[in-house]
Design an enzyme around this catalytic site. Sequence first.
Site, PDB file in Angstrom:
ATOM      1  N   CYS A  18      32.535  42.128  42.204  1.00  0.00           N
ATOM      2  CA  CYS A  18      33.335  40.981  42.636  1.00  0.00           C
ATOM      3  C   CYS A  18      33.458  40.039  41.458  1.00  0.00           C
ATOM      4  O   CYS A  18      32.455  39.474  40.995  1.00  0.00           O
ATOM      5  CB  CYS A  18      32.644  40.285  43.813  1.00  0.00           C
ATOM      6  SG  CYS A  18      33.448  38.764  44.374  1.00  0.00           S
ATOM      7  N   CYS A  21      40.458  41.369  40.747  1.00  0.00           N
ATOM      8  CA  CYS A  21      39.751  41.296  42.031  1.00  0.00           C
ATOM      9  C   CYS A  21      39.658  42.731  42.509  1.00  0.00           C
ATOM     10  O   CYS A  21      40.671  43.449  42.519  1.00  0.00           O
ATOM     11  CB  CYS A  21      40.508  40.434  43.038  1.00  0.00           C
ATOM     12  SG  CYS A  21      39.798  40.473  44.711  1.00  0.00           S
TER      13      CYS A  21
END
Length: 285
Positions: free
Chosen positions: A79, A194
């Site tokens: 992440c 992302c």
Amino acid sequence: MTAPTNELKPVLVFDSGIGGLTVLREARVLMPERGFVYVADDAGFPYGGWEEQALKERIIGLFGKLLQDYDPEVCIIACNTAFTLVGADLRVAFPQMTFVGTVPAIKPAAERTRSGLVSVLATPGTVKRAYTRDLIQSFAQQCHVRLVGSENLARMAEAYIRGDALSDEAVLAEIDQCFVEKEGHKTDIVVLACTHYPFMANLFRRLAPWPVDWLDPAEAIARRARTLVPLVADAVHPDNFDFAVFTSGNPDFATRRLMQGFGLRARAELSCGLAKSSPEKLSIL
């Protein structure tokens, strides 16, 4: 569930939701002998509603419990938002653990671009993070880098991979700022900053006004993790081990089915004791 004492330690993959499955997929190819624990902080998702200090404290608290419960060989923080915010803090808090981070793939984008126009498609938090701007300063000064922070795309990706329909107009509204024309040149690389976004790459390709290279860092992250995980001769994957943990304690049917498709058993029980904590509603993403 902890790793059996006669087995190799597992690899732990952490994400705010299901985006880290893109990294897990690559890591399992390169580390077939290892068991995997996938942790989705779905009780905290999306991280955009969190004040920065509160989110740091949450993630460090989660890892205190996760490391105790699962004793992994290595932790992959799949992440960008989490690692660019708290990666250094995790290494200080748990110096005995090896953390592999996920950061925007700005360096390889700068090396590959021919037009000199690169866009970084991220969350607003990753866009505003000093870590991201330092990467540009260090590796892409010769490029024109556009930072595009999408408020909605992570949620949309979660819905899309679960089978929900998305309108072309809604997706295009999130990505259209990535495409720049300047002095006869056009953007030729978009960094997917992302881990949720690669799930939508085919949609992005279809909707793009011209072809670009959508740069997915998942394979590079997996390769880095492989270099840090010891190879053990004649090791075999532990039977019936790979599983997913959800901090909400309550993954829905679509999510359970998705986990099965990735060869993971979804565990419904709460692992980390923080499911009910509420974010302070100050947008950082």
